[in-house]
Design an enzyme around this catalytic site. Structure first.
Site, PDB file in Angstrom:
ATOM      1  N   LYS A  78      32.148  44.594  36.163  1.00  0.00           N
ATOM      2  CA  LYS A  78      33.581  44.598  35.841  1.00  0.00           C
ATOM      3  C   LYS A  78      33.819  45.334  34.524  1.00  0.00           C
ATOM      4  CE  LYS A  78      35.620  42.379  39.260  1.00  0.00           C
ATOM      5  NZ  LYS A  78      36.417  43.157  40.236  1.00  0.00           N
ATOM      6  N   TYR A  90      27.562  39.785  37.447  1.00  0.00           N
ATOM      7  CA  TYR A  90      28.915  40.227  37.824  1.00  0.00           C
ATOM      8  C   TYR A  90      29.672  40.922  36.689  1.00  0.00           C
ATOM      9  CZ  TYR A  90      33.887  39.168  39.078  1.00  0.00           C
ATOM     10  OH  TYR A  90      35.235  39.211  39.340  1.00  0.00           O
TER      11      TYR A  90
HETATM   12  N1  LIG Z   1      38.250  34.972  42.861  1.00  0.00           N
HETATM   13  C1  LIG Z   1      38.247  35.021  41.538  1.00  0.00           C
HETATM   14  O1  LIG Z   1      38.149  34.002  40.873  1.00  0.00           O
HETATM   15  C2  LIG Z   1      38.389  36.337  40.844  1.00  0.00           C
HETATM   16  C3  LIG Z   1      38.295  37.531  41.530  1.00  0.00           C
HETATM   17  N2  LIG Z   1      38.449  38.714  40.845  1.00  0.00           N
HETATM   18  C4  LIG Z   1      38.385  39.987  41.551  1.00  0.00           C
HETATM   19  O2  LIG Z   1      39.558  40.119  42.325  1.00  0.00           O
HETATM   20  C5  LIG Z   1      39.284  40.822  43.545  1.00  0.00           C
HETATM   21  C6  LIG Z   1      39.717  39.978  44.727  1.00  0.00           C
HETATM   22  O3  LIG Z   1      38.964  38.789  44.717  1.00  0.00           O
HETATM   23  P1  LIG Z   1      39.240  37.599  45.763  1.00  0.00           P
HETATM   24  O4  LIG Z   1      40.686  37.410  45.924  1.00  0.00           O
HETATM   25  O5  LIG Z   1      38.383  36.479  45.320  1.00  0.00           O
HETATM   26  O6  LIG Z   1      38.679  38.266  47.094  1.00  0.00           O
HETATM   27  P2  LIG Z   1      37.899  37.635  48.340  1.00  0.00           P
HETATM   28  O7  LIG Z   1      36.469  37.417  47.998  1.00  0.00           O
HETATM   29  O8  LIG Z   1      38.653  36.491  48.871  1.00  0.00           O
HETATM   30  O9  LIG Z   1      38.000  38.886  49.322  1.00  0.00           O
HETATM   31  C7  LIG Z   1      37.238  40.025  49.082  1.00  0.00           C
HETATM   32  C8  LIG Z   1      37.741  41.165  49.933  1.00  0.00           C
HETATM   33  O10 LIG Z   1      36.918  42.327  49.720  1.00  0.00           O
HETATM   34  C9  LIG Z   1      36.398  42.790  50.967  1.00  0.00           C
HETATM   35  N3  LIG Z   1      35.096  43.409  50.706  1.00  0.00           N
HETATM   36  C10 LIG Z   1      34.011  42.847  50.109  1.00  0.00           C
HETATM   37  N4  LIG Z   1      32.996  43.713  50.049  1.00  0.00           N
HETATM   38  C11 LIG Z   1      33.442  44.867  50.603  1.00  0.00           C
HETATM   39  C12 LIG Z   1      32.847  46.136  50.851  1.00  0.00           C
HETATM   40  N5  LIG Z   1      31.582  46.390  50.529  1.00  0.00           N
HETATM   41  N6  LIG Z   1      33.590  47.095  51.443  1.00  0.00           N
HETATM   42  C13 LIG Z   1      34.863  46.844  51.794  1.00  0.00           C
HETATM   43  N7  LIG Z   1      35.477  45.670  51.589  1.00  0.00           N
HETATM   44  C14 LIG Z   1      34.771  44.693  51.002  1.00  0.00           C
HETATM   45  C15 LIG Z   1      36.354  41.518  51.818  1.00  0.00           C
HETATM   46  O11 LIG Z   1      36.353  41.750  53.192  1.00  0.00           O
HETATM   47  P3  LIG Z   1      34.974  41.886  54.052  1.00  0.00           P
HETATM   48  O12 LIG Z   1      34.043  40.845  53.543  1.00  0.00           O
HETATM   49  O13 LIG Z   1      35.396  41.734  55.466  1.00  0.00           O
HETATM   50  O14 LIG Z   1      34.498  43.286  53.758  1.00  0.00           O
HETATM   51  C16 LIG Z   1      37.669  40.870  51.412  1.00  0.00           C
HETATM   52  O15 LIG Z   1      38.760  41.496  52.049  1.00  0.00           O
HETATM   53  C17 LIG Z   1      37.793  41.142  43.491  1.00  0.00           C
HETATM   54  O16 LIG Z   1      37.622  42.431  42.947  1.00  0.00           O
HETATM   55  C18 LIG Z   1      37.239  40.095  42.537  1.00  0.00           C
HETATM   56  O17 LIG Z   1      36.056  40.524  41.908  1.00  0.00           O
HETATM   57  C19 LIG Z   1      38.712  38.745  39.511  1.00  0.00           C
HETATM   58  C20 LIG Z   1      38.814  37.584  38.799  1.00  0.00           C
HETATM   59  C21 LIG Z   1      38.627  36.304  39.402  1.00  0.00           C
HETATM   60  C1  LIG Z   2      42.953  30.447  23.618  1.00  0.00           C
HETATM   61  C2  LIG Z   2      41.845  31.290  24.090  1.00  0.00           C
HETATM   62  C3  LIG Z   2      40.663  30.518  24.545  1.00  0.00           C
HETATM   63  C4  LIG Z   2      39.747  31.390  25.364  1.00  0.00           C
HETATM   64  C5  LIG Z   2      38.570  30.623  25.880  1.00  0.00           C
HETATM   65  C6  LIG Z   2      37.727  31.447  26.773  1.00  0.00           C
HETATM   66  C7  LIG Z   2      37.544  30.752  28.097  1.00  0.00           C
HETATM   67  C8  LIG Z   2      36.869  31.591  29.095  1.00  0.00           C
HETATM   68  C9  LIG Z   2      37.374  31.347  30.479  1.00  0.00           C
HETATM   69  C10 LIG Z   2      36.687  32.219  31.481  1.00  0.00           C
HETATM   70  C11 LIG Z   2      37.539  32.514  32.625  1.00  0.00           C
HETATM   71  C12 LIG Z   2      36.891  33.431  33.604  1.00  0.00           C
HETATM   72  C13 LIG Z   2      37.931  33.907  34.601  1.00  0.00           C
HETATM   73  C14 LIG Z   2      37.469  34.978  35.524  1.00  0.00           C
HETATM   74  C15 LIG Z   2      36.596  34.466  36.634  1.00  0.00           C
HETATM   75  C16 LIG Z   2      36.053  35.496  37.523  1.00  0.00           C
HETATM   76  O1  LIG Z   2      36.225  36.675  37.387  1.00  0.00           O
HETATM   77  C17 LIG Z   2      35.177  34.992  38.610  1.00  0.00           C
HETATM   78  N1  LIG Z   2      35.608  33.746  39.092  1.00  0.00           N
HETATM   79  C18 LIG Z   2      35.013  36.023  39.647  1.00  0.00           C
HETATM   80  O2  LIG Z   2      35.317  35.681  40.927  1.00  0.00           O
END
Ligand SMILES: NC(=O)C1=CN([C@@H]2O[C@H](COP(=O)(O)OP(=O)(O)OC[C@H]3O[C@@H](n4cnc5c(N)ncnc54)[C@H](OP(=O)(O)O)[C@@H]3O)[C@@H](O)[C@H]2O)C=CC1
Ligand SMILES: CCCCCCCCCCCCCCCC(=O)[C@@H](N)CO
Length: 336
Positions: free
Chosen positions: A183, A179
């Site tokens: 990103k 992943y």
């Molecule tokens: N959840 C986390 O911990 C983190 C998430 N992110 C990023 O933030 C963003 C949102 O994540 P999150 O809130 O977890 O989202 P979700 O996984 O809850 O939702 C994902 C959304 O993307 C859509 N999607 C997925 N694949 C496709 C595709 N090929 N074409 C069109 N639509 C698509 C899904 O709908 P459908 O499946 O119907 O297409 C859905 O609406 C993402 O980019 C994720 O990588 C970043 C950091 C942490």
């Molecule tokens: C004071 C500073 C200390 C720093 C320590 C570092 C700790 C690392 C934490 C990692 C967090 C990852 C978050 C994103 C997750 C994500 O993108 C996925 N869950 C995707 O869905």
């Protein structure tokens, strides 16, 4: 002077916003909050049922029920031609005008150790995480930056293209190999575009004399930590125990919190946007050549975080080493 009465750099009332991944998690929360601020919202994802429910929700959250319009479009954004169709459909629906704001939120995470995850799955991660964003950016910018002769030029408000990345683009965590590279690629694209766009914005200032784009454009990228979304629930089911331990200091936020913090940062005009203290430190250590939000603040942040990470990086590595020493290889290692 103290930040009060500062100009809002992200006006959305009456403007048309496209949100990919707008049917779940963070994208859905962003859609709801922008509807609440008066935007016309188009949500894009693959599954119609979730999109329909989202549009219903947006109607109930609208600032001005009579004026605001909402639309959903089903599309798999890993397909570049689908992204062109989305922009064309939005433009037709929007009385022939291109959308003003495009926010890429689509994507999900398949965690696992590099050797355990089949290479086909890793390619799919690049497709869903990087290519959905790059395809949408390509379709959008080709439309926004198309040259218009002086006779067709009017004053248009600034347009915004927003990527959603992850703080994993800044700092490696074992178990995110399928992943994090996708990103990191988004971050690199964002930095490159933020420079390239200056050429177009420069040309825009001469619009009455020369052929130029229809509006100037700003690029932004949001770097969330964990988000308590349906996607997160799925990733927790397959996430290695070591990864869970290494990210212990992350206290996942709700999609609404992340959306609200990101929108406030956009209103302040920020470029690389983090959503909490630990994420800000992770950004600080990896700022490198990215444009700064604030020269003084970001310089001190990078000095401080570079000192903190002198300890954090060896600590993450030794936790991984000790995990192997104590637990041996993970169960499905190499066997999948
Ligand atoms: N959840 C986390 O911990 C983190 C998430 N992110 C990023 O933030 C963003 C949102 O994540 P999150 O809130 O977890 O989202 P979700 O996984 O809850 O939702 C994902 C959304 O993307 C859509 N999607 C997925 N694949 C496709 C595709 N090929 N074409 C069109 N639509 C698509 C899904 O709908 P459908 O499946 O119907 O297409 C859905 O609406 C993402 O980019 C994720 O990588 C970043 C950091 C942490
Ligand atoms: C004071 C500073 C200390 C720093 C320590 C570092 C700790 C690392 C934490 C990692 C967090 C990852 C978050 C994103 C997750 C994500 O993108 C996925 N869950 C995707 O869905």
């Amino acid at each position: 002077m103290f930040g009060f009465n500062r100009k809002n750099e992200f006006e959305v009332e009456g403007r048309t916003v496209v949100i990919t991944g707008g049917s779940d998690g963070m994208g859905r929360a962003v859609a709801g909050q922008l509807a609440g601020k008066g935007a016309h919202v188009v949500v894009v994802a693959r599954t119609a049922a979730k999109l329909e429910a989202t549009v219903e929700e947006l109607r109930s959250k609208a600032l001005n029920t009579l004026k605001q319009r909402f639309l959903y479009i089903c599309a798999d954004l890993t397909d570049a031609s689908e992204c062109d169709r989305v922009i064309a459909e939005v433009t037709a629906w929007n009385d022939g005008s291109a959308p003003d704001i495009v926010w890429c939120c689509a994507g999900f995470c398949h965690p696992g150790f590099f050797v355990d995850v089949p290479i086909t799955t890793q390619r799919q991660q690049m497709d869903t995480v990087y290519w959905t964003a790059a395809n949408v950016a390509h379709a959008t910018l080709r439309n926004w930056l198309a040259p218009i002769p002086p006779s067709g030029q009017m004053r248009n408000s600034r347009r915004h293209l927003i990527f959603t990345c992850s703080t994993l683009a800044f700092v490696p965590i074992a178990g995110y190999g399928p992943y994090s590279p996708a990103k990191a690629a988004i971050r690199s694209l964002s930095d490159t575009l933020s420079q390239e766009i200056e050429m177009y914005n420069g040309a825009y200032t001469q619009r009455h004399r020369n052929t130029a784009p229809a509006a100037d454009v700003k690029i932004h990228t949001v770097f969330p930590m964990g988000i308590l979304s349906p996607g997160f629930d799925n990733e927790q089911k397959i996430k290695p125990e070591l990864t869970k331990m290494l990210e212990e200091s992350d206290k996942p936020q709700t999609p609404e919190e992340v959306a609200q913090i990101a929108i406030s940062a956009l209103e302040r005009g920020e470029y690389l946007i983090t959503t909490m203290f630990v994420g800000n430190m992770m950004k600080g250590t990896a700022l490198g050549p990215s444009p700064r939000n604030n020269i003084v603040g970001d310089t001190f942040l990078s000095w401080l975080s570079n000192l903190v990470f002198l300890q954090v990086i060896p600590d993450l590595r030794s936790k991984a080493f000790n995990w192997g020493k104590t637990n041996g290889l993970p169960e499905q290692a190499c066997g999948e």
